[in-house]
Design a protein around this motif. Structure first.
Motif, short mmCIF file in Angstrom:
data_model
loop_
_atom_site.label_atom_id
_atom_site.label_comp_id
_atom_site.label_asym_id
_atom_site.label_seq_id
_atom_site.Cartn_x
_atom_site.Cartn_y
_atom_site.Cartn_z
N VAL A 18 0.83 -1.20 0.00
CA VAL A 18 0.00 0.00 0.00
C VAL A 18 0.87 1.25 0.00
O VAL A 18 1.95 1.29 0.59
CB VAL A 18 -0.96 0.04 1.21
CG1 VAL A 18 -1.89 -1.17 1.20
CG2 VAL A 18 -0.21 0.11 2.52
N LEU A 19 0.37 2.27 -0.69
CA LEU A 19 0.98 3.60 -0.67
C LEU A 19 -0.15 4.61 -0.59
O LEU A 19 -1.28 4.34 -1.02
CB LEU A 19 1.81 3.84 -1.92
CG LEU A 19 3.15 3.10 -2.01
CD1 LEU A 19 3.77 3.29 -3.38
CD2 LEU A 19 4.10 3.56 -0.91
N ARG A 20 0.18 5.78 -0.07
CA ARG A 20 -0.84 6.81 0.12
C ARG A 20 -0.69 7.94 -0.88
O ARG A 20 0.40 8.21 -1.39
CB ARG A 20 -0.75 7.37 1.55
CG ARG A 20 -1.33 6.43 2.57
CD ARG A 20 -1.12 6.92 3.99
NE ARG A 20 -1.94 6.13 4.89
CZ ARG A 20 -1.63 4.90 5.28
NH1 ARG A 20 -0.54 4.32 4.84
NH2 ARG A 20 -2.43 4.23 6.10
N PHE A 151 0.95 -1.16 -6.93
CA PHE A 151 0.63 -0.92 -5.53
C PHE A 151 -0.86 -0.71 -5.37
O PHE A 151 -1.59 -0.56 -6.37
CB PHE A 151 1.40 0.29 -4.99
CG PHE A 151 1.03 1.59 -5.64
CD1 PHE A 151 0.11 2.46 -5.06
CD2 PHE A 151 1.60 1.96 -6.86
CE1 PHE A 151 -0.23 3.66 -5.68
CE2 PHE A 151 1.27 3.16 -7.47
CZ PHE A 151 0.35 4.01 -6.88
N PRO A 207 0.45 0.60 7.75
CA PRO A 207 1.72 1.26 7.39
C PRO A 207 1.96 1.20 5.88
O PRO A 207 1.56 0.25 5.21
CB PRO A 207 2.78 0.44 8.14
CG PRO A 207 2.03 -0.36 9.15
CD PRO A 207 0.67 -0.59 8.58
N ASP A 208 2.62 2.22 5.35
CA ASP A 208 3.02 2.20 3.94
C ASP A 208 3.88 0.97 3.65
O ASP A 208 4.70 0.55 4.47
CB ASP A 208 3.82 3.46 3.59
CG ASP A 208 2.91 4.64 3.28
OD1 ASP A 208 1.68 4.47 3.33
OD2 ASP A 208 3.43 5.73 3.00
N MET A 209 3.65 0.39 2.47
CA MET A 209 4.39 -0.75 1.94
C MET A 209 4.04 -2.07 2.62
O MET A 209 4.60 -3.10 2.26
CB MET A 209 5.89 -0.53 1.97
CG MET A 209 6.37 0.57 1.03
SD MET A 209 5.87 0.29 -0.71
CE MET A 209 6.77 -1.20 -1.10
N SER A 210 3.09 -2.05 3.59
CA SER A 210 2.61 -3.34 4.10
C SER A 210 1.70 -3.96 3.03
O SER A 210 1.09 -3.25 2.21
CB SER A 210 1.86 -3.17 5.42
OG SER A 210 0.77 -2.29 5.27
#
Length: 547
Positions: A18-20, A151, A207-210
């Motif tokens: 995941v990324l935001r 992503f 969290p990012d990249m999880s």
């Protein structure tokens, strides 16, 4: 693993890191303004830069709907009222970015107060504000990250400029904390074929990249996956996509019962090759941005482009769906305290009958020059007398097949009477939900009430389908609910004869119908009708549906 729940608005499954969305720029502390003329120049350079960027995005957008929304943002940015308001704020002592933010805050408040279509544009204004502020400050535009690998995108919400250029091979799925089933994010995700979930408030804890898995059908985000588990999810999803890509032909249940699968379009650019016809031709796109009504010949050309592309196939044209909540300058309608309940849709003809008359004449001319099977329907019909008057007007123009949209509960309750004078009904479930549950489509806190699986909405659909069966006349659904492969089974079981949706959604619905007999669909519909909550309705259907 941990499961987070939201509202699934675009079916499909995907897994990945995941990324935001990049955050919007923060306004610095207000500086002292020593040169008002220089600040005004900064405003104009920012407007020019942002308008040019949005125009480029519109021209590059693969999806015509996204392009139209971006062009509308360009018009907002270049509106002289915006620069005039910013100039006034600068004269009062504000720097350029603060002046633009203040001017757009006034626009935002006015849009929210107007409700309806304008309230739906509030997120567009917020995005425009962020882009103009960034341009004033010399900062990068906020938006979608570009990490160089696929992503899953997380965001509070998404603006049109964020979604317009999304590449489904890179952005595997969308999950937002806000929004609703009829939000811009939901509609664009279905159009692009990207799995999507809205109203998933807990995504801020990821969290990012999880690595997570997204199921846009069930509304479940599964966090804590391994790379191997994610790969397995994506392999299975790819197999489903390949099966759907090979799917062609008309909509049928497993035992051959026909359920026509039609497309929702705004112009000829939205058409795809493998479609049975058009169930909703939104003609208002032709009227937007006109200071004067489009002339009859301009309309004839636009309608002919669509009709000529579909020889021998059905095209259901919705007459102008505009009014106080979709303001068109040439209509010169008065301000209203509650536009969603005001002069809109067919009601506009009470004040401007020539607009409807010109449109019907143009549709009739285009229909006579082509081989399409042209049907015409009116939006925002409340009573049988309104339906009868519309049908008479259509027939006077040589348009023999007329119908109405069922968007108001009063019309659903009187469907048998309405069907005495019209040839078909088409249910717009987005507005029907809004009016049934007294829940504004833009109020994210009420998104659960706009869920098409709400039993009360299903009951209204069932009543209309029954009325159609008794009258021997077709009843279709053209709301976004038709794009849900599971809900399509409910609709078929209730007796709905056609489903109209974003063209990319058709293969999944076709495959879902083909896997069930009509009797199985009827049992599924019966179970959904008997449920007391949307969750129970979904569970009842999924227990009868192979996965």
């Amino acid at each position: 693993m941990r499961e987070l729940r939201g509202i699934g608005v675009s079916p499909g499954r995907a897994a990945g890191p995941v990324l935001r969305l990049a955050p919007p720029p923060a306004l610095p502390s207000p500086p002292a303004v020593v040169d008002a003329a220089a600040e005004k120049d900064v405003v104009r350079r920012a407007v020019t830069s942002v308008a040019a960027d949005l125009t480029r995005r519109a021209e590059a957008a693969a999806d015509p709907t996204a392009a139209e929304v971006l062009r509308a943002q360009v018009l907002m940015a270049t509106d002289e009222m915006l620069t005039d308001a910013a100039d006034a704020a600068i004269e009062a002592g504000s720097a350029a970015p603060h002046a633009l933010a203040a001017a757009l805050a006034e626009h935002r408040a006015a849009f929210e107060a107007a409700g309806g279509y304008l309230a739906e544009r509030v997120s567009d204004l917020d995005d425009l504000r962020d882009r103009l502020v960034a341009a004033c400050l010399g900062l990068p535009m906020p938006g979608v990250p570009a990490p160089g690998h696929p992503f899953i995108l997380l965001a509070r919400d998404l603006a049109p400029a964020d979604t317009a250029g999304l590449d489904p091979s890179v952005v595997l799925a969308l999950v937002t904390a806000e929004g609703g089933p009829t939000s811009h994010t939901a509609i664009l995700a279905r159009t692009l074929g990207i799995p999507a979930i809205v109203r998933c408030a807990e995504i801020g804890e990821i969290p990012d990249m999880s690595v997570v898995a997204v199921d846009g059908g069930t509304g479940v985000v599964t966090a804590g996956l391994t790379d191997e588990e994610a790969a397995a999810v994506n392999r299975a999803a790819q197999e489903v996509r390949a099966q759907r890509a090979a799917s062609h032909g008309p909509g049928r249940t497993a035992d051959g019962h026909p359920v026509a699968l039609l497309a929702n379009i705004g112009s000829a650019r939205d058409l795809i090759a493998d479609v049975e016809g058009v169930g909703l031709f939104r003609t208002e796109l032709l009227y937007l941005d006109h200071t004067d009504p489009p002339g009859e010949q301009e309309q004839v050309a636009a309608y002919t482009a669509v009709f000529s592309a579909l020889p021998g196939r059905k095209v259901v044209v919705r007459t102008l769906d505009a009014g106080a909540d979709k303001p068109l300058p040439f209509l010169r309608l008065a301000d209203e305290p509650n536009p969603a309940l005001g002069v809109r849709g067919l009601r506009v003809s009470r004040r401007a009958p020539e607009v409807l008359s010109t449109q019907l004449s143009a549709i009739a001319t285009a229909a006579a020059a082509t081989d399409a099977e042209v049907w015409v329907m009116a939006p925002m019909v409340a009573t049988a007398s309104e339906a009868a008057e519309f049908a008479a007007a259509c027939r006077a123009h040589g348009l023999p097949t007329t119908g109405v949209m069922i968007e108001i509960p009063a019309a659903a309750l009187r469907a048998p009477s309405i069907l005495r004078d019209v040839d078909f009904l088409s249910l717009g479930t987005n507005d029907l939900s809004q009016y049934t549950f007294a829940a504004d489509r833009m109020c994210g806190d009420l998104a659960d009430l706009l869920d098409p699986w709400q039993p009360a909405l299903i009951a209204l659909i069932a009543a209309c389908a029954t009325a159609g069966a008794e009258a021997g006349k077709p009843v279709g659904v053209c709301g976004e609910s038709a794009a849900d492969p599971d809900f399509a089974l409910v609709l078929a079981g209730l007796g709905i004869s056609s489903l109209s949706m974003a063209p990319r959604s058709i293969p999944a619905v076709r495959e879902s119908l083909a896997a069930h007999t009509l009797e199985e669909c009827r049992q599924i519909a019966k179970a959904a009708l008997a449920a007391d909550t949307p969750e129970a309705a979904r569970a009842a259907v999924r227990s009868a549906t192979p996965r």
